[in-house]
Design a protein around this motif. Sequence first.
Motif, PDB file in Angstrom:
ATOM      1  N   VAL A  79       0.832  -1.203   0.000  1.00  0.00           N
ATOM      2  CA  VAL A  79       0.000   0.000   0.000  1.00  0.00           C
ATOM      3  C   VAL A  79       0.866   1.252   0.000  1.00  0.00           C
ATOM      4  CG1 VAL A  79      -1.643   1.310   1.406  1.00  0.00           C
ATOM      5  CG2 VAL A  79      -2.009  -1.117   1.021  1.00  0.00           C
ATOM      6  N   ALA A  80       1.942   1.227   0.783  1.00  0.00           N
ATOM      7  CA  ALA A  80       2.819   2.404   0.847  1.00  0.00           C
ATOM      8  C   ALA A  80       3.499   2.665  -0.494  1.00  0.00           C
ATOM      9  CB  ALA A  80       3.861   2.212   1.942  1.00  0.00           C
ATOM     10  N   THR A  81       3.981   1.621  -1.152  1.00  0.00           N
ATOM     11  CA  THR A  81       4.637   1.840  -2.455  1.00  0.00           C
ATOM     12  C   THR A  81       3.625   2.198  -3.533  1.00  0.00           C
ATOM     13  OG1 THR A  81       4.566  -0.530  -2.920  1.00  0.00           O
ATOM     14  CG2 THR A  81       6.596   0.345  -1.984  1.00  0.00           C
ATOM     15  N   ALA A  82       2.428   1.664  -3.435  1.00  0.00           N
ATOM     16  CA  ALA A  82       1.407   2.027  -4.422  1.00  0.00           C
ATOM     17  C   ALA A  82       0.994   3.490  -4.266  1.00  0.00           C
ATOM     18  CB  ALA A  82       0.199   1.123  -4.284  1.00  0.00           C
ATOM     19  N   ARG A  83       0.990   3.986  -3.040  1.00  0.00           N
ATOM     20  CA  ARG A  83       0.633   5.385  -2.831  1.00  0.00           C
ATOM     21  C   ARG A  83       1.747   6.338  -3.260  1.00  0.00           C
ATOM     22  NH1 ARG A  83      -2.434   5.586   3.002  1.00  0.00           N
ATOM     23  NH2 ARG A  83      -4.340   4.567   2.300  1.00  0.00           N
ATOM     24  N   THR A  84       2.995   5.972  -2.976  1.00  0.00           N
ATOM     25  CA  THR A  84       4.082   6.893  -3.294  1.00  0.00           C
ATOM     26  C   THR A  84       4.526   6.805  -4.740  1.00  0.00           C
ATOM     27  OG1 THR A  84       5.720   5.285  -2.546  1.00  0.00           O
ATOM     28  CG2 THR A  84       4.959   6.915  -0.939  1.00  0.00           C
ATOM     29  N   HIS A  85       4.550   5.593  -5.307  1.00  0.00           N
ATOM     30  CA  HIS A  85       5.054   5.427  -6.671  1.00  0.00           C
ATOM     31  C   HIS A  85       3.945   5.276  -7.715  1.00  0.00           C
ATOM     32  CE1 HIS A  85       8.562   4.452  -4.252  1.00  0.00           C
ATOM     33  NE2 HIS A  85       9.305   4.700  -5.326  1.00  0.00           N
ATOM     34  N   GLY A  86       2.731   5.007  -7.274  1.00  0.00           N
ATOM     35  CA  GLY A  86       1.621   4.863  -8.207  1.00  0.00           C
ATOM     36  C   GLY A  86       1.488   3.478  -8.805  1.00  0.00           C
ATOM     37  N   THR A  87       2.397   2.565  -8.505  1.00  0.00           N
ATOM     38  CA  THR A  87       2.353   1.215  -9.045  1.00  0.00           C
ATOM     39  C   THR A  87       3.052   0.266  -8.070  1.00  0.00           C
ATOM     40  OG1 THR A  87       2.889  -0.166 -10.943  1.00  0.00           O
ATOM     41  CG2 THR A  87       4.485   1.522 -10.371  1.00  0.00           C
ATOM     42  N   ASP A  88       2.817  -1.018  -8.285  1.00  0.00           N
ATOM     43  CA  ASP A  88       3.494  -2.004  -7.437  1.00  0.00           C
ATOM     44  C   ASP A  88       4.566  -2.767  -8.205  1.00  0.00           C
ATOM     45  OD1 ASP A  88       1.787  -3.542  -9.004  1.00  0.00           O
ATOM     46  OD2 ASP A  88       1.512  -5.028  -7.432  1.00  0.00           O
ATOM     47  N   ARG A  89       4.939  -2.242  -9.354  1.00  0.00           N
ATOM     48  CA  ARG A  89       6.000  -2.889 -10.139  1.00  0.00           C
ATOM     49  C   ARG A  89       7.342  -2.728  -9.437  1.00  0.00           C
ATOM     50  NH1 ARG A  89       4.971  -4.487 -15.242  1.00  0.00           N
ATOM     51  NH2 ARG A  89       7.159  -4.232 -15.811  1.00  0.00           N
ATOM     52  N   LEU A  90       8.065  -3.819  -9.342  1.00  0.00           N
ATOM     53  CA  LEU A  90       9.353  -3.782  -8.661  1.00  0.00           C
ATOM     54  C   LEU A  90      10.423  -3.067  -9.486  1.00  0.00           C
ATOM     55  CD1 LEU A  90       9.422  -7.369  -7.159  1.00  0.00           C
ATOM     56  CD2 LEU A  90       8.991  -5.229  -5.986  1.00  0.00           C
TER      57      LEU A  90
END
Length: 98
Positions: A79-90
């Motif tokens: 959730v944190a990476t999706a909020r800050t980066h807009g995606t969950d792609r590594l």
Amino acid sequence: MTPVHFTFSTAFMLGLTGLAFHRTHLLSALLCLEGMMLSLFIALSLWTLQLNVTSFSAAPMLLLAFSACEASAGLALLVATARTHGTDRLQSLNLLQC
């Protein structure tokens, strides 16, 4: 090797190969980790039942508690990476940036 042992070893190895080779999304990595933990939990539970060891009967529940903590931490990071980066792609994550 019994068929049950082969099944859970294969399930663990499939989760490990999925984690190693299909690292495009963070969610797929988390699902592979959960599959590995599930196969470990079931194998450890069956091993405890087959050996009739009462002193080792708490180990599967301890493993299940740690896997639940791992899942909640993983979902919080997702959730944190999706909020800050807009995606969950590594591929879009960079450890050198804050």
